[in-house]
Write a protein that holds these residues in place. Structure first.
Motif, PDB file in Angstrom:
ATOM      1  N   ARG A  74      20.186  49.405  18.477  1.00  0.00           N
ATOM      2  CA  ARG A  74      19.745  48.998  17.138  1.00  0.00           C
ATOM      3  C   ARG A  74      19.441  47.509  17.075  1.00  0.00           C
ATOM      4  O   ARG A  74      18.614  47.074  16.310  1.00  0.00           O
ATOM      5  CB  ARG A  74      20.815  49.334  16.099  1.00  0.00           C
ATOM      6  CG  ARG A  74      20.831  50.778  15.653  1.00  0.00           C
ATOM      7  CD  ARG A  74      19.607  51.048  14.780  1.00  0.00           C
ATOM      8  NE  ARG A  74      19.548  52.400  14.324  1.00  0.00           N
ATOM      9  CZ  ARG A  74      19.768  52.797  13.079  1.00  0.00           C
ATOM     10  NH1 ARG A  74      20.086  51.933  12.144  1.00  0.00           N
ATOM     11  NH2 ARG A  74      19.660  54.057  12.759  1.00  0.00           N
ATOM     12  N   GLY A  75      20.165  46.714  17.853  1.00  0.00           N
ATOM     13  CA  GLY A  75      19.922  45.285  17.861  1.00  0.00           C
ATOM     14  C   GLY A  75      21.195  44.494  18.080  1.00  0.00           C
ATOM     15  O   GLY A  75      22.220  45.026  18.502  1.00  0.00           O
ATOM     16  N   ILE A  76      21.104  43.206  17.747  1.00  0.00           N
ATOM     17  CA  ILE A  76      22.220  42.280  17.908  1.00  0.00           C
ATOM     18  C   ILE A  76      22.595  41.753  16.529  1.00  0.00           C
ATOM     19  O   ILE A  76      21.725  41.392  15.738  1.00  0.00           O
ATOM     20  CB  ILE A  76      21.823  41.087  18.817  1.00  0.00           C
ATOM     21  CG1 ILE A  76      21.319  41.574  20.173  1.00  0.00           C
ATOM     22  CG2 ILE A  76      22.966  40.091  18.969  1.00  0.00           C
ATOM     23  CD1 ILE A  76      22.375  42.142  21.067  1.00  0.00           C
ATOM     24  N   ALA A  77      23.886  41.697  16.255  1.00  0.00           N
ATOM     25  CA  ALA A  77      24.366  41.154  14.981  1.00  0.00           C
ATOM     26  C   ALA A  77      25.280  39.972  15.265  1.00  0.00           C
ATOM     27  O   ALA A  77      26.036  39.976  16.245  1.00  0.00           O
ATOM     28  CB  ALA A  77      25.122  42.220  14.191  1.00  0.00           C
ATOM     29  N   ASN A  78      25.194  38.978  14.405  1.00  0.00           N
ATOM     30  CA  ASN A  78      26.071  37.815  14.509  1.00  0.00           C
ATOM     31  C   ASN A  78      27.302  38.101  13.651  1.00  0.00           C
ATOM     32  O   ASN A  78      27.242  38.092  12.430  1.00  0.00           O
ATOM     33  CB  ASN A  78      25.346  36.563  14.015  1.00  0.00           C
ATOM     34  CG  ASN A  78      26.172  35.308  14.206  1.00  0.00           C
ATOM     35  OD1 ASN A  78      27.393  35.359  14.353  1.00  0.00           O
ATOM     36  ND2 ASN A  78      25.505  34.179  14.193  1.00  0.00           N
ATOM     37  N   ILE A  79      28.418  38.364  14.289  1.00  0.00           N
ATOM     38  CA  ILE A  79      29.670  38.676  13.596  1.00  0.00           C
ATOM     39  C   ILE A  79      30.626  37.505  13.812  1.00  0.00           C
ATOM     40  O   ILE A  79      31.179  37.337  14.896  1.00  0.00           O
ATOM     41  CB  ILE A  79      30.312  39.985  14.121  1.00  0.00           C
ATOM     42  CG1 ILE A  79      29.312  41.145  14.094  1.00  0.00           C
ATOM     43  CG2 ILE A  79      31.585  40.310  13.352  1.00  0.00           C
ATOM     44  CD1 ILE A  79      28.828  41.532  12.713  1.00  0.00           C
ATOM     45  N   ARG A  80      30.760  36.682  12.773  1.00  0.00           N
ATOM     46  CA  ARG A  80      31.633  35.513  12.818  1.00  0.00           C
ATOM     47  C   ARG A  80      31.380  34.643  14.052  1.00  0.00           C
ATOM     48  O   ARG A  80      32.297  34.222  14.740  1.00  0.00           O
ATOM     49  CB  ARG A  80      33.096  35.922  12.715  1.00  0.00           C
ATOM     50  CG  ARG A  80      33.470  36.541  11.384  1.00  0.00           C
ATOM     51  CD  ARG A  80      34.929  36.934  11.303  1.00  0.00           C
ATOM     52  NE  ARG A  80      35.346  37.900  12.287  1.00  0.00           N
ATOM     53  CZ  ARG A  80      35.092  39.213  12.229  1.00  0.00           C
ATOM     54  NH1 ARG A  80      34.406  39.699  11.234  1.00  0.00           N
ATOM     55  NH2 ARG A  80      35.527  40.028  13.160  1.00  0.00           N
ATOM     56  N   GLY A  81      30.104  34.437  14.359  1.00  0.00           N
ATOM     57  CA  GLY A  81      29.732  33.564  15.466  1.00  0.00           C
ATOM     58  C   GLY A  81      29.677  34.232  16.820  1.00  0.00           C
ATOM     59  O   GLY A  81      29.390  33.579  17.823  1.00  0.00           O
ATOM     60  N   VAL A  82      29.940  35.535  16.885  1.00  0.00           N
ATOM     61  CA  VAL A  82      29.885  36.269  18.143  1.00  0.00           C
ATOM     62  C   VAL A  82      28.718  37.254  18.067  1.00  0.00           C
ATOM     63  O   VAL A  82      28.605  38.006  17.093  1.00  0.00           O
ATOM     64  CB  VAL A  82      31.208  37.038  18.397  1.00  0.00           C
ATOM     65  CG1 VAL A  82      31.097  37.892  19.645  1.00  0.00           C
ATOM     66  CG2 VAL A  82      32.377  36.082  18.497  1.00  0.00           C
TER      67      VAL A  82
END
Length: 178
Positions: A74-82
């Motif tokens: 689905r893609g890449i998500a930025n989760i709290r800087g990760v």
């Protein structure tokens, strides 16, 4: 009253206490329970070990598609800087894209030094299973059952345990590029 009287009185209290004390209730044997999170893939329900899940998230509001990746990535998500890769588990198992709803969740797993998120259609509940009802059978239809390593027979139902380790170790899962 001197020290010997006090000592005698304490001994007498101890003696009466021991003789009138009720015995401890018989302890049942300690049973081990396995804990898991129940989720759905399409119309099937599976269980993932609670210890394997690092975090449970709502579907992120911003997921950046990865050019040249397979549909299930689905893609890449930025989760709290990760940066967290989001994999659509239903699509990976060739059953179509998961429709995102308020019940959709991303189960975050760590495998070795890597973290990834599996998008599931619905997170149903958390369950405890007595280790005595564990079974090695892996019954069921569909691609997802390739990643089932054992299950539990409880309440006239079979609860297949989905192995994220087995999924992450598969060459198909490791090949996200078109």
């Amino acid at each position: 009253m001197d020290a010997s009287d006090i000592f005698r009185l304490l001994k007498e209290i101890e003696f009466r206490s021991r003789h009138s004390a009720a015995g401890l209730p018989q302890q049942d044997e300690e049973r081990e329970f396995w804990q898991g999170v129940v989720f759905s893939i399409g119309h099937e329900r599976f269980v993932a070990g609670l210890g394997a899940i690092a975090e449970i998230l709502n579907y992120p509001t911003s997921v950046t598609p990865v050019p040249g990746a397979k549909l299930w990535m689905r893609g890449i998500a930025n989760i709290r800087g990760v940066l967290l890769p989001i994999i659509d588990l239903n699509a990976f198992l060739e059953a179509g894209l998961t429709a995102i709803s308020r019940r959709s969740r991303v189960l975050v797993f760590r495998h070795g030094t890597h973290e990834f998120g599996l998008l599931v259609g619905e997170l149903v509940s958390m369950r405890h299973f007595d280790q005595l009802i564990r079974t090695d059978k892996r019954e069921g239809k569909g691609q997802a059952f390739r990643y089932v390593t054992f299950g539990f027979d409880q309440e006239d139902s079979y609860w297949p345990v989905f192995s994220v380790e087995k999924l992450a170790d598969s060459l198909e899962f490791q090949s996200a590029a078109i």
